[in-house]
Design a protein around this motif. Structure first.
Motif, PDB file in Angstrom:
ATOM      1  N   ARG A  27       0.810  -1.221   0.000  1.00  0.00           N
ATOM      2  CA  ARG A  27       0.000   0.000   0.000  1.00  0.00           C
ATOM      3  C   ARG A  27       0.843   1.270   0.000  1.00  0.00           C
ATOM      4  NH1 ARG A  27      -2.736  -2.877   3.965  1.00  0.00           N
ATOM      5  NH2 ARG A  27      -2.061  -1.419   5.579  1.00  0.00           N
ATOM      6  N   VAL A  28       2.057   1.225   0.519  1.00  0.00           N
ATOM      7  CA  VAL A  28       2.881   2.435   0.578  1.00  0.00           C
ATOM      8  C   VAL A  28       3.733   2.628  -0.671  1.00  0.00           C
ATOM      9  CG1 VAL A  28       2.955   2.416   3.091  1.00  0.00           C
ATOM     10  CG2 VAL A  28       4.780   1.294   1.809  1.00  0.00           C
ATOM     11  N   LEU A  29       3.692   1.694  -1.592  1.00  0.00           N
ATOM     12  CA  LEU A  29       4.461   1.820  -2.830  1.00  0.00           C
ATOM     13  C   LEU A  29       3.866   2.887  -3.735  1.00  0.00           C
ATOM     14  CD1 LEU A  29       5.002  -1.949  -3.709  1.00  0.00           C
ATOM     15  CD2 LEU A  29       6.746  -0.338  -2.925  1.00  0.00           C
ATOM     16  N   PRO A  30       4.690   3.472  -4.604  1.00  0.00           N
ATOM     17  CA  PRO A  30       4.137   4.391  -5.615  1.00  0.00           C
ATOM     18  C   PRO A  30       3.177   3.650  -6.550  1.00  0.00           C
ATOM     19  CG  PRO A  30       6.534   4.543  -5.534  1.00  0.00           C
ATOM     20  CD  PRO A  30       6.144   3.395  -4.661  1.00  0.00           C
ATOM     21  N   THR A  83      -5.539   4.003  -0.339  1.00  0.00           N
ATOM     22  CA  THR A  83      -4.144   3.609  -0.467  1.00  0.00           C
ATOM     23  C   THR A  83      -3.289   4.595   0.319  1.00  0.00           C
ATOM     24  OG1 THR A  83      -4.623   2.725  -2.633  1.00  0.00           O
ATOM     25  CG2 THR A  83      -2.328   3.126  -2.126  1.00  0.00           C
ATOM     26  N   GLU A  84      -2.415   4.068   1.178  1.00  0.00           N
ATOM     27  CA  GLU A  84      -1.587   4.927   2.022  1.00  0.00           C
ATOM     28  C   GLU A  84      -0.585   5.728   1.212  1.00  0.00           C
ATOM     29  OE1 GLU A  84       0.132   2.515   5.068  1.00  0.00           O
ATOM     30  OE2 GLU A  84      -1.802   1.653   5.603  1.00  0.00           O
ATOM     31  N   GLY A  85      -0.050   5.164   0.158  1.00  0.00           N
ATOM     32  CA  GLY A  85       0.963   5.846  -0.644  1.00  0.00           C
ATOM     33  C   GLY A  85       0.359   6.523  -1.849  1.00  0.00           C
ATOM     34  N   SER A  86      -0.815   7.129  -1.705  1.00  0.00           N
ATOM     35  CA  SER A  86      -1.519   7.671  -2.868  1.00  0.00           C
ATOM     36  C   SER A  86      -1.065   9.095  -3.191  1.00  0.00           C
ATOM     37  CB  SER A  86      -3.028   7.648  -2.621  1.00  0.00           C
ATOM     38  OG  SER A  86      -3.337   8.405  -1.474  1.00  0.00           O
TER      39      SER A  86
END
Length: 172
Positions: A27-30, A83-86
């Motif tokens: 989820r933290v990925l680009p 998404t956390e990495g949005s």
């Protein structure tokens, strides 16, 4: 129509692998990295289902392979709706990704990406698996076929997956 089927079923793989968003590390990925993980997860899931169904001597179909990854994806979207990495998507990376997909698609549709391994092994296995709707071990182990049965089956299973789409896209 065959090219459209290939594009549709290849594009469906990231959707089937979106349950990977259940892991915080994903989820933290680009954005582009998440899509890549979703694609790999979907491909692995479909391949594992095909392999397991073949192990218990059951023929697969597109409809029998879809429920598990779709249920996992829906559950992951329900549990983790945001998404956390949005962060904003970098336009340069998206443009390069679209360019790469375009180059790959043009070479694939023109048959310029063929190789000896594809023509003699991977493609033949994928076509056979897709037609038989099961891992055909008798075909691979026949001494006249030179199919090297110890090769991992993920690539031919991907080809077989794209052949199964005829059932999904046909209007009966």
């Amino acid at each position: 129509m065959v090219g459209l089927r290939w594009v549709f079923l290849t594009a469906l793989l990231p959707v089937l692998g979106m349950y990977a968003r259940a892991w915080r590390g994903v989820r933290v990925l680009p954005f582009i990295a998440r899509i890549t993980v979703y694609f790999a997860t979907g491909l692995f899931t479909i391949g594992a289902e095909m392999f397991l169904l073949s192990a218990i001597d059951m023929h697969w179909s597109a409809w029998s392979l879809l429920p598990i990854p779709l249920a996992l994806t829906i559950a992951a979207w329900w549990r983790f709706p945001r998404t956390e990495g949005s962060e904003a998507r970098p336009k340069a990376i998206a443009a390069l990704a679209i360019l790469g997909i375009g180059v790959f698609a043009s070479t694939a549709f023109s048959a310029a990406v063929t190789s000896g391994d594809y023509v003699l092994f991977w493609g033949v296995k994928g076509q056979r698996f897709g037609a038989e709707r099961i891992l055909d071990t008798a075909f691979m182990t026949h001494p006249n076929h030179y199919m090297t049965p110890d090769y991992p089956p993920l690539v031919p299973l991907y080809y077989a997956w794209t052949m199964l789409g005829g059932i999904l896209l046909e209007a009966n």
